[in-house]
Design a protein around this motif. Structure first.
Motif: not given
Ligand code: CMP
Length: 194
Positions: A21, A24, A29, A47-50, A115-118
């Protein structure tokens, strides 16, 4: 394994990167992804995820060795910086395992806070290459030229006194076994490009 198989295995090594986080929120990013691309790694999943607490609990190991290591690292940093730490007085814990458990919980909460970027990356020695580009876990110890060295400055001692994990922008799988487990956890099979 024959020669062709070995070549294929080396070329197709994969690893998982998570932009945390703080990365981001700070708008890093693009910069972070471009560092991996520039090195020649291929993006095979993105992808972007919570993240949910359940997912993060599966992501961070629960073994005694891993948890204890979290606590020990903090003490090692304190020693290197010549800062005297009293676990009971400063952190209200009895030993490094208990400190590690606390840090693990802060980490899980933190990873769920935004949010996190995977990213799934592929290339020769991807795990090792990514860790080299990312730099040391503790930002103040990470070399300039690495992502953490260039963009972060947090201290685990300060972080723990503020009841939070150290903000180091990125998670990267530690070894091939971890990478395999983590890629399966974060990506469905059809989300990864072959
Ligand atoms: P990560 O690669 O996600 O794996 C474990 C995380 O714990 C690490 O990055 C840091 O964010 C965090 N961490 C490691 N050591 C400490 C520490 N001593 N105090 C707080 N957080 C830590």
């Amino acid at each position: 394994m024959n020669r062709e198989g070995l070549i294929n295995k080396i070329k197709k090594e994969r690893t998982l990167v998570l932009i945390k986080p703080d990365g981001v929120e700070r708008g890093l990013v693009g910069e972070i992804i471009s560092r991996f691309e520039r090195a020649g790694l291929r993006i095979v999943g993105l992808g972007i995820v919570r993240a949910s607490k359940k997912l993060m609990d599966k992501h961070y190991p629960k073994t005694k060795a891993w948890v204890e290591n979290l606590g020990n690292n903090m003490l090692k940093t304190a020693e290197e910086l010549k800062i005297k730490i009293d676990l009971k007085r400063d952190y209200k814990v009895n030993n490094t395992y208990e400190l590690g458990l606390k840090i693990r919980e802060w980490l899980i909460n933190y990873m769920c806070s935004g949010p996190i970027i995977k990213i799934a990356l592929e290339g020769p020695h991807a795990v090792q290459t990514v860790r080299k580009l990312v730099g040391k876990t503790i930002p103040s110890m990470a070399e300039p030229g690495t992502i953490r060295g260039d963009f972060s400055i947090d201290s685990p001692i300060l972080a723990n006194l503020e009841n939070r994990p150290v903000k180091n922008l990125i998670h990267a799988s530690g070894n091939q076994q971890e990478a395999e487990y983590e890629l399966k956890l974060w990506f469905k099979k059809d989300e990864l490009i072959d």
